[in-house]
Design an enzyme around this catalytic site. Structure first.
Site, PDB file in Angstrom:
ATOM      1  N   HIS A  79       5.027   6.225 -42.596  1.00  0.00           N
ATOM      2  CA  HIS A  79       5.345   4.804 -42.484  1.00  0.00           C
ATOM      3  C   HIS A  79       6.858   4.591 -42.436  1.00  0.00           C
ATOM      4  CE1 HIS A  79       4.949   5.885 -46.776  1.00  0.00           C
ATOM      5  NE2 HIS A  79       6.000   5.107 -46.950  1.00  0.00           N
ATOM      6  N   ASN A 198       9.925   7.562 -55.897  1.00  0.00           N
ATOM      7  CA  ASN A 198      10.543   6.249 -56.098  1.00  0.00           C
ATOM      8  C   ASN A 198       9.692   5.312 -56.947  1.00  0.00           C
ATOM      9  OD1 ASN A 198       8.581   5.066 -54.364  1.00  0.00           O
ATOM     10  ND2 ASN A 198       9.861   5.422 -52.562  1.00  0.00           N
ATOM     11  N   GLU A 424     -12.876  21.171 -46.796  1.00  0.00           N
ATOM     12  CA  GLU A 424     -13.144  20.851 -45.395  1.00  0.00           C
ATOM     13  C   GLU A 424     -12.039  20.006 -44.760  1.00  0.00           C
ATOM     14  OE1 GLU A 424     -17.117  21.416 -47.461  1.00  0.00           O
ATOM     15  OE2 GLU A 424     -15.298  20.252 -47.860  1.00  0.00           O
ATOM     16  N   ASP A 482     -33.000  22.025 -47.421  1.00  0.00           N
ATOM     17  CA  ASP A 482     -31.849  21.472 -48.140  1.00  0.00           C
ATOM     18  C   ASP A 482     -31.876  19.952 -48.201  1.00  0.00           C
ATOM     19  OD1 ASP A 482     -30.645  23.742 -49.046  1.00  0.00           O
ATOM     20  OD2 ASP A 482     -29.248  23.925 -47.368  1.00  0.00           O
ATOM     21  N   HIS A 486     -27.950  17.250 -46.600  1.00  0.00           N
ATOM     22  CA  HIS A 486     -27.377  18.238 -45.698  1.00  0.00           C
ATOM     23  C   HIS A 486     -27.857  18.088 -44.256  1.00  0.00           C
ATOM     24  CE1 HIS A 486     -26.078  19.970 -49.409  1.00  0.00           C
ATOM     25  NE2 HIS A 486     -25.649  21.085 -48.869  1.00  0.00           N
TER      26      HIS A 486
END
Length: 677
Positions: A79, A198, A424, A482, A486
């Site tokens: 930014h 800061n 990930e 699963d 998943h």
């Protein structure tokens, strides 16, 4: 080292030290004010740090931003982009004052956040906090690996630092934990980060929500930390940088205490200066406080001379080129290989190898999970592609991203495979940094459902149009027991919505190999390769049909007579479509089957080709084990889609496909329902 008085002239010029720093503050507050938009506080607060780093240490050549052995500089707190634009402009990059004046305006070279490929000298697109430091970790990994592979005694052909500016926001983002932990483990000693401490974010003083012991945190990661540096004391910053550069077996964090919007009389140290213009009255008062008497965007020639890095950059690059020529004489093969990889060119012998591999795949005609077909493709391609650097977020044994030549990257040694751990998001952003650095083509894997964790870094790869290859396995309810946590449902459609992202979902080993080749050859954007857990049958093709896989969608099965309808399918559902086509043929209903492994690529084909594959008059049925919405654009209002509009369940794969209507009989019924009455 004794401190230089602020009023003293910078050696070689008549510009005062204070002026050389304050020009950064002036440009930031003036450009933000003119745009009536932006973040002046961070550039004003980090001015001394930036001046010391860029004028005394950064090794770069403004006349050649692509010099391969330049130091990398990443503005993770993106930014504060006006700081970077000011540094580039003053140093002599091709970024004229006219562009500084057009900050945040349409089609300018000075967008609101730094964008790779838009502004010369910008190494990566930053703005989403935490991703800049993550890209920087990838760049430092790439430098480390290339140096270990190509440097020889007396020839440090690859030897540069990666510097990063970051703030409280970057450190609050979880991705910073992922990547900084990894950087410490790998001992990336040429990575140096500057923490702009800061104490302010947009909402105010961060002490109400961020009280971490940052020094202790990074020391626990294995970083070398230089604490409590006065960010407005140039000589203190200089000493900190020298201390960081002296440590070569740990990354360094320099903790700089700063005042946001330093120099603004009433807004310094407040959140009001973080993300809004200071206002004309405040800027006028700041000019007085900073002893900056020049009009907006007026810079004395002496200050330009003090900042101009073109001569020093040309000398630095020229010295390196001389060393490279000597290296080339001593190690010609290594020099050719390194320069090929820097250029991003693929080995000439790759096309021949691909033809051989395709022939073997057709000869074997295996029924195999496409995740295994992906591994087989790697096994065949990787020996010819030393630039491939793989990895996985702790699932290598499941997503099959390892091949027989994979060697782990460690603190002590180079390699071609990164064990990212359960990180990930960090993995994806680090891969982007590796791709941006150059010399490598990164790929990394996890389960498709966990692409959600990767999401923003996937978007950034597409925004930058870089060659990162994301491997996602366990692509549907076909993963079975699963369960819904998943089992991907919305994920394929979601990934396809990302502009410039190619998404492949192959149906067999031949399409899997074609997908890998396309992703490796693609130089204008990233690719997602999506593979199954379960075995899928091989589909026979003619040579002409096989060649059209690269178009993203093609006619796989053509009936003996004129087709009355089309079934479109991807991945595991292609075999289902083929079975349904046989049943329909037995009923006297000729149907074409179109395999569409890459909708994004198919959409880029000519209208003539697309209409040849999907003639507009023919009714269509699309079949995919995911949300159906995307397929409406192919089947139209009169077509049908067999998909899934709720989450899955925990059960064996076969039972789930029956439960959700993925059977030949259901496809047949859907086709019959769309035929003209």
């Amino acid at each position: 080292m004794s401190a230089m008085p602020e009023t003293a002239a910078v050696p070689g010029t008549t510009a005062g030290r204070r002026e050389v720093v304050n020009v950064l503050r002036a440009l930031a507050m003036d450009a933000v004010q003119k745009a009536n938009s932006g973040h002046p506080g961070m550039p004003m607060g980090m001015a001394e740090i930036a001046e010391v780093l860029w004028r005394r240490h950064l090794r770069h050549n403004p006349a050649n931003p692509g010099w391969v052995d330049r130091d990398r500089f990443v503005l993770s707190n993106g930014h504060g982009s006006m700081l970077l634009y000011s540094l580039l402009h003053l140093s002599g990059y091709d970024l004229p004052m006219s562009q500084i004046k057009r900050f945040r305006q349409l089609h300018s070279q000075t967008p609101g956040h730094p964008e790779y490929g838009i502004t010369p000298g910008v190494e990566t697109t930053t703005g989403p906090l935490g991703q800049g430091i993550s890209n920087a970790v990838g760049m430092a990994i790439a430098e480390k690996l290339l140096a270990e592979e190509f440097n020889r005694p007396g020839f440090e052909i690859v030897s540069h630092y990666t510097y990063v500016f970051l703030g409280d926001g970057c450190l609050m983002e979880g991705i910073s934990h992922e990547v900084c932990s990894l950087a410490g483990t790998l001992g990336l000693g040429k990575l140096i980060a500057f923490y702009d401490d800061n104490g302010i974010s947009i909402d105010g003083k961060v002490e109400g929500w961020f009280t971490d012991d940052t020094r202790g945190r990074f020391e626990a990661y294995g970083w070398h930390v230089v604490p409590e540096v006065d960010g407005h004391d140039s000589e203190a910053v200089e000493r900190a940088i020298c201390a960081a550069r002296a440590v070569r077996d740990h990354p360094s964090l320099i903790c700089c205490k700063t005042t946001i919007a330093k120099g603004a009389p009433t807004k310094a140290g407040t959140h009001e200066s973080h993300g809004a213009p200071l206002g004309e009255k405040e800027i006028a008062a700041a000019r007085t406080q900073l002893s900056w008497s020049h009009a907006p965007f007026e810079i004395p020639q002496a200050i330009y001379e003090a900042w101009d890095a073109r001569e020093g950059g040309a000398i630095a690059e020229g010295t390196w080129k001389l060393r490279l020529s000597q290296y080339t004489e001593a190690y010609p093969a290594e020099a050719r290989e390194l320069q090929r990889r820097w250029r991003g060119e693929l080995p000439q012998e790759l096309s021949g190898r691909v033809k051989e591999l395709m022939a073997k795949v057709r000869e074997k005609a295996q029924t195999v999970a496409t995740r295994k077909a992906s591994q087989d493709a790697l096994e065949g391609l990787a020996p010819a592609l030393p630039e491939l650097i793989g990895g996985s977020a702790d699932l290598a044994g499941s997503n099959l991203t390892l091949w027989s030549g994979s060697r782990a990257v460690t603190r002590a040694s180079g390699g071609n495979y990164l064990y990212y751990g359960v990180r990930e998001f960090g993995m994806t952003a680090v891969m982007n940094g590796i791709a941006l650095h150059g010399g490598f083509i990164p790929y990394g894997g996890t389960f498709l459902t966990f692409s959600d964790y990767c999401r923003n870094a996937l978007r950034m790869a597409a925004l930058m149009r870089i060659r990162s290859i994301f491997v996602f396995t366990h692509d549907s309810i076909g993963l079975g027991e699963d369960g819904p946590t998943h089992q991907p449902i919305e994920h394929l459609a979601s990934l396809r919505l990302i502009p410039a992202m190619d998404v492949w979902r192959p149906c067999d080993s031949e399409e899997s190999l074609a997908a890998w080749v396309a992703a490796i050859e693609r130089r204008d954007g990233p690719s997602c390769l999506v593979f199954s857990r379960q075995n899928l049958p091989f589909q026979k093709r003619t040579p002409g049909t096989a060649a059209n896989i690269r178009r993203g969608g093609y006619v796989l099965v053509e009936p003996e007579s004129e087709p009355r309808a089309i079934i479109i399918a991807t991945g595991s559902e292609v075999a289902l479509a083929v079975e349904a086509q046989k049943l329909l043929q037995a009923k006297g209903i000729p149907v074409r089957v179109v395999s569409m492994p890459a909708t994004t690529l198919f959409d880029r084909q000519s209208a003539d080709y697309r209409n040849t594959v999907l003639p507009p008059p023919l009714p269509c049925v699309a079949v995919e084990a995911g949300v159906p919405d995307l397929w409406r654009k192919y089947v139209g209002r009169t077509g049908a889609v067999i998909g899934i509009e709720r989450f899955g369940e925990s059960a064996p794969a076969g039972e789930l496909f029956n439960l959700f209507g993925f059977t030949p009989e259901k496809v047949v019924a859907a086709v019959v329902s769309v035929l003209p009455q």
